[in-house]
Write a protein that holds these residues in place. Sequence first.
Motif, PDB file in Angstrom:
ATOM      1  N   VAL A 161       0.834  -1.199   0.000  1.00  0.00           N
ATOM      2  CA  VAL A 161       0.000   0.000   0.000  1.00  0.00           C
ATOM      3  C   VAL A 161       0.871   1.253   0.000  1.00  0.00           C
ATOM      4  O   VAL A 161       0.604   2.198  -0.747  1.00  0.00           O
ATOM      5  CB  VAL A 161      -0.955   0.012   1.215  1.00  0.00           C
ATOM      6  CG1 VAL A 161      -1.705   1.330   1.303  1.00  0.00           C
ATOM      7  CG2 VAL A 161      -1.919  -1.144   1.144  1.00  0.00           C
ATOM      8  N   HIS A 162       1.911   1.268   0.794  1.00  0.00           N
ATOM      9  CA  HIS A 162       2.772   2.449   0.871  1.00  0.00           C
ATOM     10  C   HIS A 162       3.471   2.700  -0.460  1.00  0.00           C
ATOM     11  O   HIS A 162       3.611   3.844  -0.884  1.00  0.00           O
ATOM     12  CB  HIS A 162       3.796   2.285   1.997  1.00  0.00           C
ATOM     13  CG  HIS A 162       3.163   2.211   3.349  1.00  0.00           C
ATOM     14  ND1 HIS A 162       2.541   3.290   3.928  1.00  0.00           N
ATOM     15  CD2 HIS A 162       3.043   1.181   4.225  1.00  0.00           C
ATOM     16  CE1 HIS A 162       2.071   2.947   5.105  1.00  0.00           C
ATOM     17  NE2 HIS A 162       2.356   1.653   5.316  1.00  0.00           N
ATOM     18  N   GLN A 163       3.883   1.640  -1.121  1.00  0.00           N
ATOM     19  CA  GLN A 163       4.523   1.780  -2.430  1.00  0.00           C
ATOM     20  C   GLN A 163       3.535   2.346  -3.447  1.00  0.00           C
ATOM     21  O   GLN A 163       3.878   3.224  -4.238  1.00  0.00           O
ATOM     22  CB  GLN A 163       5.053   0.425  -2.895  1.00  0.00           C
ATOM     23  CG  GLN A 163       5.793   0.478  -4.204  1.00  0.00           C
ATOM     24  CD  GLN A 163       6.309  -0.893  -4.637  1.00  0.00           C
ATOM     25  OE1 GLN A 163       6.117  -1.888  -3.939  1.00  0.00           O
ATOM     26  NE2 GLN A 163       6.957  -0.926  -5.777  1.00  0.00           N
ATOM     27  N   GLU A 164       2.303   1.859  -3.410  1.00  0.00           N
ATOM     28  CA  GLU A 164       1.272   2.361  -4.335  1.00  0.00           C
ATOM     29  C   GLU A 164       0.926   3.823  -4.016  1.00  0.00           C
ATOM     30  O   GLU A 164       0.682   4.614  -4.929  1.00  0.00           O
ATOM     31  CB  GLU A 164       0.020   1.489  -4.269  1.00  0.00           C
ATOM     32  CG  GLU A 164       0.229   0.060  -4.738  1.00  0.00           C
ATOM     33  CD  GLU A 164       0.644  -0.037  -6.194  1.00  0.00           C
ATOM     34  OE1 GLU A 164       0.189   0.786  -7.019  1.00  0.00           O
ATOM     35  OE2 GLU A 164       1.436  -0.939  -6.519  1.00  0.00           O
ATOM     36  N   LEU A 165       0.914   4.181  -2.738  1.00  0.00           N
ATOM     37  CA  LEU A 165       0.647   5.569  -2.364  1.00  0.00           C
ATOM     38  C   LEU A 165       1.764   6.496  -2.846  1.00  0.00           C
ATOM     39  O   LEU A 165       1.500   7.621  -3.281  1.00  0.00           O
ATOM     40  CB  LEU A 165       0.488   5.691  -0.848  1.00  0.00           C
ATOM     41  CG  LEU A 165      -0.832   5.176  -0.279  1.00  0.00           C
ATOM     42  CD1 LEU A 165      -0.788   5.174   1.238  1.00  0.00           C
ATOM     43  CD2 LEU A 165      -1.996   6.003  -0.782  1.00  0.00           C
ATOM     44  N   VAL A 166       3.000   6.027  -2.792  1.00  0.00           N
ATOM     45  CA  VAL A 166       4.122   6.824  -3.308  1.00  0.00           C
ATOM     46  C   VAL A 166       3.976   7.027  -4.811  1.00  0.00           C
ATOM     47  O   VAL A 166       4.207   8.131  -5.325  1.00  0.00           O
ATOM     48  CB  VAL A 166       5.470   6.150  -2.953  1.00  0.00           C
ATOM     49  CG1 VAL A 166       6.619   6.801  -3.705  1.00  0.00           C
ATOM     50  CG2 VAL A 166       5.709   6.190  -1.458  1.00  0.00           C
ATOM     51  N   LYS A 167       3.568   5.984  -5.543  1.00  0.00           N
ATOM     52  CA  LYS A 167       3.332   6.112  -6.989  1.00  0.00           C
ATOM     53  C   LYS A 167       2.248   7.155  -7.259  1.00  0.00           C
ATOM     54  O   LYS A 167       2.356   7.980  -8.171  1.00  0.00           O
ATOM     55  CB  LYS A 167       2.904   4.775  -7.598  1.00  0.00           C
ATOM     56  CG  LYS A 167       3.994   3.765  -7.738  1.00  0.00           C
ATOM     57  CD  LYS A 167       3.429   2.512  -8.386  1.00  0.00           C
ATOM     58  CE  LYS A 167       4.385   1.352  -8.377  1.00  0.00           C
ATOM     59  NZ  LYS A 167       3.786   0.136  -8.942  1.00  0.00           N
ATOM     60  N   PHE A 168       1.185   7.099  -6.453  1.00  0.00           N
ATOM     61  CA  PHE A 168       0.067   8.022  -6.610  1.00  0.00           C
ATOM     62  C   PHE A 168       0.518   9.464  -6.357  1.00  0.00           C
ATOM     63  O   PHE A 168       0.208  10.374  -7.133  1.00  0.00           O
ATOM     64  CB  PHE A 168      -1.072   7.631  -5.662  1.00  0.00           C
ATOM     65  CG  PHE A 168      -2.310   8.456  -5.800  1.00  0.00           C
ATOM     66  CD1 PHE A 168      -3.098   8.362  -6.930  1.00  0.00           C
ATOM     67  CD2 PHE A 168      -2.700   9.320  -4.790  1.00  0.00           C
ATOM     68  CE1 PHE A 168      -4.251   9.117  -7.061  1.00  0.00           C
ATOM     69  CE2 PHE A 168      -3.843  10.079  -4.913  1.00  0.00           C
ATOM     70  CZ  PHE A 168      -4.628   9.984  -6.044  1.00  0.00           C
ATOM     71  N   LYS A 169       1.262   9.672  -5.276  1.00  0.00           N
ATOM     72  CA  LYS A 169       1.762  11.014  -4.957  1.00  0.00           C
ATOM     73  C   LYS A 169       2.705  11.519  -6.041  1.00  0.00           C
ATOM     74  O   LYS A 169       2.679  12.702  -6.403  1.00  0.00           O
ATOM     75  CB  LYS A 169       2.475  10.998  -3.605  1.00  0.00           C
ATOM     76  CG  LYS A 169       1.537  10.865  -2.430  1.00  0.00           C
ATOM     77  CD  LYS A 169       2.307  10.821  -1.127  1.00  0.00           C
ATOM     78  CE  LYS A 169       1.391  10.582   0.051  1.00  0.00           C
ATOM     79  NZ  LYS A 169       2.124  10.505   1.332  1.00  0.00           N
TER      80      LYS A 169
END
Length: 113
Positions: free
Chosen positions: A49-57
Amino acid sequence: MMYIVGASQFASTVMATNQPKRGSENDDCSFLPLVHDIIKCMDKESQDVHQELVKFKTRIHEAREQIGAMPGIDMSLFEQQHELETLREQVRTKNQLLQKYKSLCMFDVPKAS
């Protein structure tokens, strides 16, 4: 062969030529696949989830930079309309000059006998 373009085509051509070329990876501004990936990771209770949130940001940051680099973004609506009217007037003037020069028939080359 000569083409006469409208003011909107002329304005978009001028703006496009003033912009640096961007890669196809920057042209994708779709956030939905990233949101979908985040939701899937949350449903699976995955650590990604954190990796996907970084991609999103990162994608949001890139989109903000692209918007900030757009031509005319720093101009008000009135200034943009004034610029568009100026470009349209330039196109009208150039079209009139083209028609005037075409009517002079100076471009007819006499045939040699």
